[in-house]
Design a protein around this motif. Sequence first.
Motif, PDB file in Angstrom:
ATOM      1  N   VAL A  53       0.888  -1.174   0.000  1.00 58.61           N
ATOM      2  CA  VAL A  53       0.000   0.000   0.000  1.00 58.61           C
ATOM      3  C   VAL A  53       0.915   1.210   0.000  1.00 58.61           C
ATOM      4  CG1 VAL A  53      -1.841   1.233   1.212  1.00 58.61           C
ATOM      5  CG2 VAL A  53      -1.737  -1.262   1.341  1.00 58.61           C
ATOM      6  N   GLY A  54       1.019   1.883  -1.124  1.00 58.69           N
ATOM      7  CA  GLY A  54       1.967   2.991  -1.236  1.00 58.69           C
ATOM      8  C   GLY A  54       3.365   2.515  -0.917  1.00 58.69           C
ATOM      9  N   GLY A  55       4.040   3.170   0.041  1.00 57.92           N
ATOM     10  CA  GLY A  55       5.415   2.808   0.402  1.00 57.92           C
ATOM     11  C   GLY A  55       5.496   1.794   1.532  1.00 57.92           C
ATOM     12  N   ILE A  56       4.364   1.170   1.859  1.00 54.17           N
ATOM     13  CA  ILE A  56       4.342   0.197   2.969  1.00 54.17           C
ATOM     14  C   ILE A  56       4.048  -1.207   2.434  1.00 54.17           C
ATOM     15  CG2 ILE A  56       3.039  -0.519   5.023  1.00 54.17           C
ATOM     16  CD1 ILE A  56       2.702   2.387   5.759  1.00 54.17           C
ATOM     17  N   ALA A  57       4.818  -2.194   2.925  1.00 57.38           N
ATOM     18  CA  ALA A  57       4.495  -3.600   2.637  1.00 57.38           C
ATOM     19  C   ALA A  57       3.856  -4.185   3.889  1.00 57.38           C
ATOM     20  CB  ALA A  57       5.756  -4.372   2.294  1.00 57.38           C
ATOM     21  N   ILE A  58       2.774  -4.937   3.690  1.00 63.26           N
ATOM     22  CA  ILE A  58       2.108  -5.601   4.821  1.00 63.26           C
ATOM     23  C   ILE A  58       2.321  -7.095   4.656  1.00 63.26           C
ATOM     24  CG2 ILE A  58      -0.073  -5.941   6.046  1.00 63.26           C
ATOM     25  CD1 ILE A  58      -1.008  -3.292   4.643  1.00 63.26           C
ATOM     26  N   MET A  59       3.014  -7.698   5.643  1.00 56.44           N
ATOM     27  CA  MET A  59       3.360  -9.123   5.546  1.00 56.44           C
ATOM     28  C   MET A  59       2.260  -9.999   6.147  1.00 56.44           C
ATOM     29  SD  MET A  59       7.379  -9.342   6.431  1.00 56.44           S
ATOM     30  CE  MET A  59       7.523 -11.021   5.808  1.00 56.44           C
ATOM     31  N   GLN A  60       2.210 -11.239   5.658  1.00 55.70           N
ATOM     32  CA  GLN A  60       1.245 -12.186   6.229  1.00 55.70           C
ATOM     33  C   GLN A  60       1.820 -12.893   7.456  1.00 55.70           C
ATOM     34  OE1 GLN A  60       0.277 -14.581   2.816  1.00 55.70           O
ATOM     35  NE2 GLN A  60      -0.702 -12.838   1.813  1.00 55.70           N
ATOM     36  N   GLU A  61       3.171 -12.920   7.585  1.00 60.01           N
ATOM     37  CA  GLU A  61       3.821 -13.570   8.721  1.00 60.01           C
ATOM     38  C   GLU A  61       4.600 -12.527   9.527  1.00 60.01           C
ATOM     39  OE1 GLU A  61       3.577 -16.883   9.063  1.00 60.01           O
ATOM     40  OE2 GLU A  61       2.527 -17.128   7.147  1.00 60.01           O
ATOM     41  N   ASN A  62       4.734 -12.790  10.835  1.00 57.17           N
ATOM     42  CA  ASN A  62       5.546 -11.912  11.678  1.00 57.17           C
ATOM     43  C   ASN A  62       7.016 -12.354  11.529  1.00 57.17           C
ATOM     44  OD1 ASN A  62       6.694 -10.344  13.598  1.00 57.17           O
ATOM     45  ND2 ASN A  62       5.224 -10.847  15.216  1.00 57.17           N
ATOM     46  N   ASP A  63       7.676 -11.840  10.471  1.00 53.81           N
ATOM     47  CA  ASP A  63       8.977 -12.372  10.058  1.00 53.81           C
ATOM     48  C   ASP A  63       9.953 -11.196   9.823  1.00 53.81           C
ATOM     49  OD1 ASP A  63      11.113 -13.441   8.676  1.00 53.81           O
ATOM     50  OD2 ASP A  63       9.948 -14.082   6.934  1.00 53.81           O
ATOM     51  N   PRO A  64      10.647 -10.735  10.883  1.00 50.12           N
ATOM     52  CA  PRO A  64      11.523  -9.554  10.747  1.00 50.12           C
ATOM     53  C   PRO A  64      12.635  -9.749   9.705  1.00 50.12           C
ATOM     54  CG  PRO A  64      11.141 -10.051  13.051  1.00 50.12           C
ATOM     55  CD  PRO A  64      10.560 -11.193  12.279  1.00 50.12           C
ATOM     56  N   ASP A  65      13.173 -10.973   9.548  1.00 53.09           N
ATOM     57  CA  ASP A  65      14.223 -11.187   8.537  1.00 53.09           C
ATOM     58  C   ASP A  65      13.644 -11.011   7.132  1.00 53.09           C
ATOM     59  OD1 ASP A  65      15.995 -11.661  10.521  1.00 53.09           O
ATOM     60  OD2 ASP A  65      15.807 -13.851  10.423  1.00 53.09           O
ATOM     61  N   SER A  89      14.841  -5.100  -1.117  1.00 57.60           N
ATOM     62  CA  SER A  89      14.620  -5.449  -2.524  1.00 57.60           C
ATOM     63  C   SER A  89      13.705  -4.476  -3.250  1.00 57.60           C
ATOM     64  CB  SER A  89      13.990  -6.837  -2.634  1.00 57.60           C
ATOM     65  OG  SER A  89      14.682  -7.745  -1.852  1.00 57.60           O
ATOM     66  N   ARG A  90      12.920  -3.707  -2.524  1.00 59.46           N
ATOM     67  CA  ARG A  90      11.952  -2.820  -3.186  1.00 59.46           C
ATOM     68  C   ARG A  90      12.254  -1.366  -2.797  1.00 59.46           C
ATOM     69  NH1 ARG A  90       8.243  -5.712  -5.725  1.00 59.46           N
ATOM     70  NH2 ARG A  90       7.397  -7.614  -4.849  1.00 59.46           N
ATOM     71  N   PRO A  91      12.931  -0.634  -3.685  1.00 59.69           N
ATOM     72  CA  PRO A  91      13.356   0.726  -3.349  1.00 59.69           C
ATOM     73  C   PRO A  91      12.201   1.684  -3.052  1.00 59.69           C
ATOM     74  CG  PRO A  91      14.341  -0.044  -5.415  1.00 59.69           C
ATOM     75  CD  PRO A  91      13.360  -1.075  -5.004  1.00 59.69           C
ATOM     76  N   SER A  92      10.988   1.364  -3.567  1.00 58.47           N
ATOM     77  CA  SER A  92       9.874   2.298  -3.338  1.00 58.47           C
ATOM     78  C   SER A  92       9.296   2.167  -1.928  1.00 58.47           C
ATOM     79  CB  SER A  92       8.766   2.039  -4.358  1.00 58.47           C
ATOM     80  OG  SER A  92       8.249   0.741  -4.168  1.00 58.47           O
ATOM     81  N   LEU A  93       9.739   1.161  -1.167  1.00 59.70           N
ATOM     82  CA  LEU A  93       9.168   0.951   0.176  1.00 59.70           C
ATOM     83  C   LEU A  93       9.946   1.709   1.252  1.00 59.70           C
ATOM     84  CD1 LEU A  93       8.511  -2.911   0.185  1.00 59.70           C
ATOM     85  CD2 LEU A  93       6.855  -1.072  -0.115  1.00 59.70           C
ATOM     86  N   HIS A  94       9.232   2.182   2.271  1.00 62.57           N
ATOM     87  CA  HIS A  94       9.928   2.768   3.423  1.00 62.57           C
ATOM     88  C   HIS A  94       9.679   1.978   4.710  1.00 62.57           C
ATOM     89  CE1 HIS A  94       6.060   4.549   4.624  1.00 62.57           C
ATOM     90  NE2 HIS A  94       5.935   5.012   3.392  1.00 62.57           N
ATOM     91  N   THR A  95       8.638   1.108   4.718  1.00 65.86           N
ATOM     92  CA  THR A  95       8.252   0.439   5.973  1.00 65.86           C
ATOM     93  C   THR A  95       7.665  -0.937   5.673  1.00 65.86           C
ATOM     94  OG1 THR A  95       7.708   2.585   6.958  1.00 65.86           O
ATOM     95  CG2 THR A  95       6.699   0.666   8.001  1.00 65.86           C
ATOM     96  N   THR A 151       6.364   3.933  10.965  1.00 60.96           N
ATOM     97  CA  THR A 151       5.161   4.717  10.663  1.00 60.96           C
ATOM     98  C   THR A 151       4.118   3.823  10.011  1.00 60.96           C
ATOM     99  OG1 THR A 151       4.313   6.658   9.492  1.00 60.96           O
ATOM    100  CG2 THR A 151       6.033   5.431   8.369  1.00 60.96           C
ATOM    101  N   THR A 152       2.849   4.226  10.145  1.00 60.23           N
ATOM    102  CA  THR A 152       1.789   3.548   9.402  1.00 60.23           C
ATOM    103  C   THR A 152       1.217   4.484   8.334  1.00 60.23           C
ATOM    104  OG1 THR A 152       0.298   4.200  11.208  1.00 60.23           O
ATOM    105  CG2 THR A 152       1.104   1.925  11.214  1.00 60.23           C
ATOM    106  N   ARG A 153       1.908   5.614   8.152  1.00 61.46           N
ATOM    107  CA  ARG A 153       1.460   6.631   7.210  1.00 61.46           C
ATOM    108  C   ARG A 153       2.216   6.490   5.899  1.00 61.46           C
ATOM    109  NH1 ARG A 153      -0.433  12.402   7.775  1.00 61.46           N
ATOM    110  NH2 ARG A 153       0.849  13.352   6.177  1.00 61.46           N
ATOM    111  N   THR A 154       1.502   6.641   4.775  1.00 64.69           N
ATOM    112  CA  THR A 154       2.170   6.592   3.473  1.00 64.69           C
ATOM    113  C   THR A 154       1.298   7.298   2.430  1.00 64.69           C
ATOM    114  OG1 THR A 154       3.303   5.118   1.916  1.00 64.69           O
ATOM    115  CG2 THR A 154       1.187   4.346   2.740  1.00 64.69           C
ATOM    116  N   GLU A 155       1.787   7.335   1.194  1.00 64.37           N
ATOM    117  CA  GLU A 155       1.024   7.991   0.129  1.00 64.37           C
ATOM    118  C   GLU A 155       0.745   6.974  -0.976  1.00 64.37           C
ATOM    119  OE1 GLU A 155       2.019  12.171  -0.844  1.00 64.37           O
ATOM    120  OE2 GLU A 155       2.063  11.429  -2.908  1.00 64.37           O
ATOM    121  N   VAL A 156      -0.512   6.932  -1.415  1.00 68.49           N
ATOM    122  CA  VAL A 156      -0.927   5.965  -2.438  1.00 68.49           C
ATOM    123  C   VAL A 156      -1.297   6.732  -3.702  1.00 68.49           C
ATOM    124  CG1 VAL A 156      -2.666   4.223  -3.005  1.00 68.49           C
ATOM    125  CG2 VAL A 156      -1.831   4.433  -0.663  1.00 68.49           C
ATOM    126  N   VAL A 157      -0.830   6.249  -4.846  1.00 69.53           N
ATOM    127  CA  VAL A 157      -1.206   6.882  -6.123  1.00 69.53           C
ATOM    128  C   VAL A 157      -2.277   6.011  -6.754  1.00 69.53           C
ATOM    129  CG1 VAL A 157      -0.388   7.611  -8.397  1.00 69.53           C
ATOM    130  CG2 VAL A 157       1.133   7.755  -6.411  1.00 69.53           C
TER     131      VAL A 157
END
Length: 303
Positions: A72-84, A92-98, A123-129
């Motif tokens: 969602v915008g610059g945020i990836a939401i994972m399905q697993e709690n997997d910090p690695d 791997s994804r330069p457009s992501l910040h969180t 943060t949980t804030r981002t911008e979506v185009v």
Amino acid sequence: MTVEQWGVRVPVRQGEETRQALIGEEALDVTLKVLHDGDGLVFPVLVERDGAARYVFEEQPGRIELPRHEQVGGIAIMQENDPDGAALILASRPSLHTVLFPESQVSGEYRTRKYAVLAGTPTTRTEVVEHGHRFVVDLAGAYFSARLSTERQRVFEQVCEWERVLDMFAGVGPFAITLAPRASLMVAADLNPQAILLMIENIRKNRVANVIPVLADARRLEKILPWKFDRIIMNLPLAGTEFLPEAFRLVRPGGTIHFYSLVSKEGEHLARVKELGGFLVTERVVRSYSPGQWHAVYDIVVR
Ligand code: SAM
């Protein structure tokens, strides 16, 4: 290797245009190859969206396999709690910040959920185009879903320049800001103060001058607003039926209500719509929700 993912199928001639649009929205899953399917192309997308279905794609050779996530915008939401895995996604994804992991279901009146930050900026804030609009969202503070982006375009096509339009459950304003350029006046209401603050930011960002944000419970709108509306958007799929009578009071005779609801059979709300004095123009599936349940949109014309 092959992987199942959401895919958007378009005719070959629309391929390049679609690819560019998906890249612009940061929705294309670049770890997978585009699928050739008869006279169409299927683009792998990171998030379920209108018109998308599940397809099996080949992975791009040489790509690192990333844990499954939606973007969602610059945020990836994972399905697993997997910090690695989160660190890998971020690298791997330069457009992501969180990278976030949801710690709760979508819940409460505001339809929000709690997140843990697994990697990146906390943060949980981002911008979506979305279709040329930019929406500031805060995933923990106010509801936002990109899954209705095609719906917003479909309704946009129907709006006439003289129309006064109301969104009763407007969130951060994606419907309101999409429809405003076609309408004469757009009123966008929500109960969540944070949603309204983000909507005000989005109104400024997208330079729309005819949206009135209203912080109010939809139950009170008829008392607060001095107008009847030509068109009403109702997107509160789990509880919307409770608010149908209010929408019928707010719409002018001959006006239209786009009513989004979670249903488990075709025509589920037809009797209620007729009872209130409306007739159904169409009932369409917007997306599947769970086995035997789907989100439908009822386009209702009021007598
Ligand atoms: N229409 C927006 C969108 O498509 O992104 C948001 C839809 S979200 C499913 C529902 C919204 O309705 C939430 O932002 C929530 O805060 C708001 N809401 C819930 N109950 C409400 C009520 N009684 N009156 C006004 N808004 C309400």
